[in-house]
Design an enzyme around this catalytic site. Structure first.
Site, PDB file in Angstrom:
ATOM      1  N   CYS A   1       0.837  -1.192   0.000  1.00 28.80           N
ATOM      2  CA  CYS A   1       0.000   0.000   0.000  1.00 28.80           C
ATOM      3  C   CYS A   1       0.882   1.256   0.000  1.00 28.80           C
ATOM      4  O   CYS A   1       1.548   1.521  -0.992  1.00 28.80           O
ATOM      5  CB  CYS A   1      -0.974  -0.037   1.181  1.00 28.80           C
ATOM      6  SG  CYS A   1      -2.363   1.100   0.996  1.00 28.80           S
TER       7      CYS A   1
ATOM      8  N   HIS B   1      -3.387  -5.126   0.197  1.00 32.84           N
ATOM      9  CA  HIS B   1      -2.870  -5.686   1.451  1.00 32.84           C
ATOM     10  C   HIS B   1      -2.893  -7.211   1.402  1.00 32.84           C
ATOM     11  O   HIS B   1      -3.895  -7.808   1.010  1.00 32.84           O
ATOM     12  CB  HIS B   1      -3.715  -5.213   2.635  1.00 32.84           C
ATOM     13  CG  HIS B   1      -3.604  -3.754   2.913  1.00 32.84           C
ATOM     14  ND1 HIS B   1      -2.653  -3.227   3.770  1.00 32.84           N
ATOM     15  CD2 HIS B   1      -4.298  -2.693   2.429  1.00 32.84           C
ATOM     16  CE1 HIS B   1      -2.786  -1.904   3.818  1.00 32.84           C
ATOM     17  NE2 HIS B   1      -3.770  -1.559   3.006  1.00 32.84           N
TER      18      HIS B   1
ATOM     19  N   GLU C   1      -1.351  -8.700   4.322  1.00 29.34           N
ATOM     20  CA  GLU C   1      -0.950  -8.959   5.703  1.00 29.34           C
ATOM     21  C   GLU C   1      -2.108  -8.933   6.688  1.00 29.34           C
ATOM     22  O   GLU C   1      -1.929  -9.170   7.895  1.00 29.34           O
ATOM     23  CB  GLU C   1       0.099  -7.924   6.135  1.00 29.34           C
ATOM     24  CG  GLU C   1      -0.435  -6.575   6.592  1.00 29.34           C
ATOM     25  CD  GLU C   1      -0.925  -5.668   5.466  1.00 29.34           C
ATOM     26  OE1 GLU C   1      -1.225  -4.498   5.774  1.00 29.34           O
ATOM     27  OE2 GLU C   1      -1.025  -6.107   4.303  1.00 29.34           O
TER      28      GLU C   1
END
Length: 245
Positions: free
Chosen positions: A87, A175, A177
């Site tokens: 990001c 993302h 994670e």
């Protein structure tokens, strides 16, 4: 292997990345740049992960650590470190490589799908992934593709979703994670997305198992296939030939 993780705000931690490193028993160090004025030399680490954040890369006057991070990234790139930007992290890598970062045509928030390009389907980290798969998004900016970078993934509204520069540097606009706990915290704390809270949490229940598996596969390849050249062990044949001399 020693991993450096750079975070920009307390609410955007490493999530599944930290889970993976703990499972593997791999050493890592987290620096919150909003709290620390210091960055170590990139040579001290084999891998560098740059997380997201609500700030924009061009807000250096408001967030002075962005200037320090830009210099650090440029040195890390020059030194051949393995780098993953997520990001804001991807935008910072793009900026360090000379590409423009600017407002995206659409603010992407919540679950969406990205599509691998032909280059992405051949990429060693994305190989074997579905051509189209779900990711979690939360960003308002995008970036031009850096010179000589390879576009790996795209989406309907924001075309530059993932790129590779050289062999060791990856930028992901989306993302990978996120944990379920992180998603719940984000939708509870942000007024802008709160009206979509129920739908996002329902999608999270449906998507999380596949999302986690893909993320762990990607991270295993990143940390165990992508080792900087200066840290790779010499082949036994070369060592033996040197001994014979």
């Amino acid at each position: 292997m020693k991993v450096l993780i750079l975070k920009h705000v307390n609410t955007e931690g490493p999530g599944l990345i930290e889970d993976f490193l703990i499972q593997q028993g791999a050493p890592y160090h987290i620096i919150d740049l909003s709290l620390s004025p210091y960055l170590p030399k990139p040579d001290a680490f084999s891998h560098i992960v740059i997380l997201g954040g609500p700030m924009n890369v061009y807000e250096e006057d408001r967030y002075p650590f962005l200037k320090m991070e830009d210099l650090f990234l440029k040195e890390a790139i020059q030194r051949g470190r393995t780098i993953l930007g997520i990001c804001l992290g991807a935008q910072l890598i793009a900026k360090a490589l000379g590409a423009r970062v600017y407002r995206a045509p659409l603010k992407e928030m919540g679950w969406d799908q990205v599509v691998l390009t032909e280059e992405g389907r051949k990429d060693p980290l994305f190989s074997g992934f579905p051509k189209r798969f779900s990711v979690f998004q939360w960003h308002e900016d995008t970036f031009d593709l850096p010179n000589q970078a390879k576009l790996l993934a795209t989406s309907a509204f924001v075309s530059h979703q993932a790129f590779r520069y050289g062999d060791e540097i990856y930028g992901l606009q989306f993302h990978l994670e996120m944990t379920e706990e992180m998603i719940r915290a984000w939708v509870e704390e942000d007024e802008e997305i709160r009206e979509r809270r129920t739908n996002i949490l329902l999608q999270t229940e449906n998507e999380m198992e596949g999302y986690r598996k893909r993320s762990m596969k990607f991270l295993k390849r990143l940390f165990y296939q992508k080792v900087p050249k200066d840290l790779r062990p010499r082949s036994r044949g070369r060592v033996d030939s040197e001994k014979r001399r």
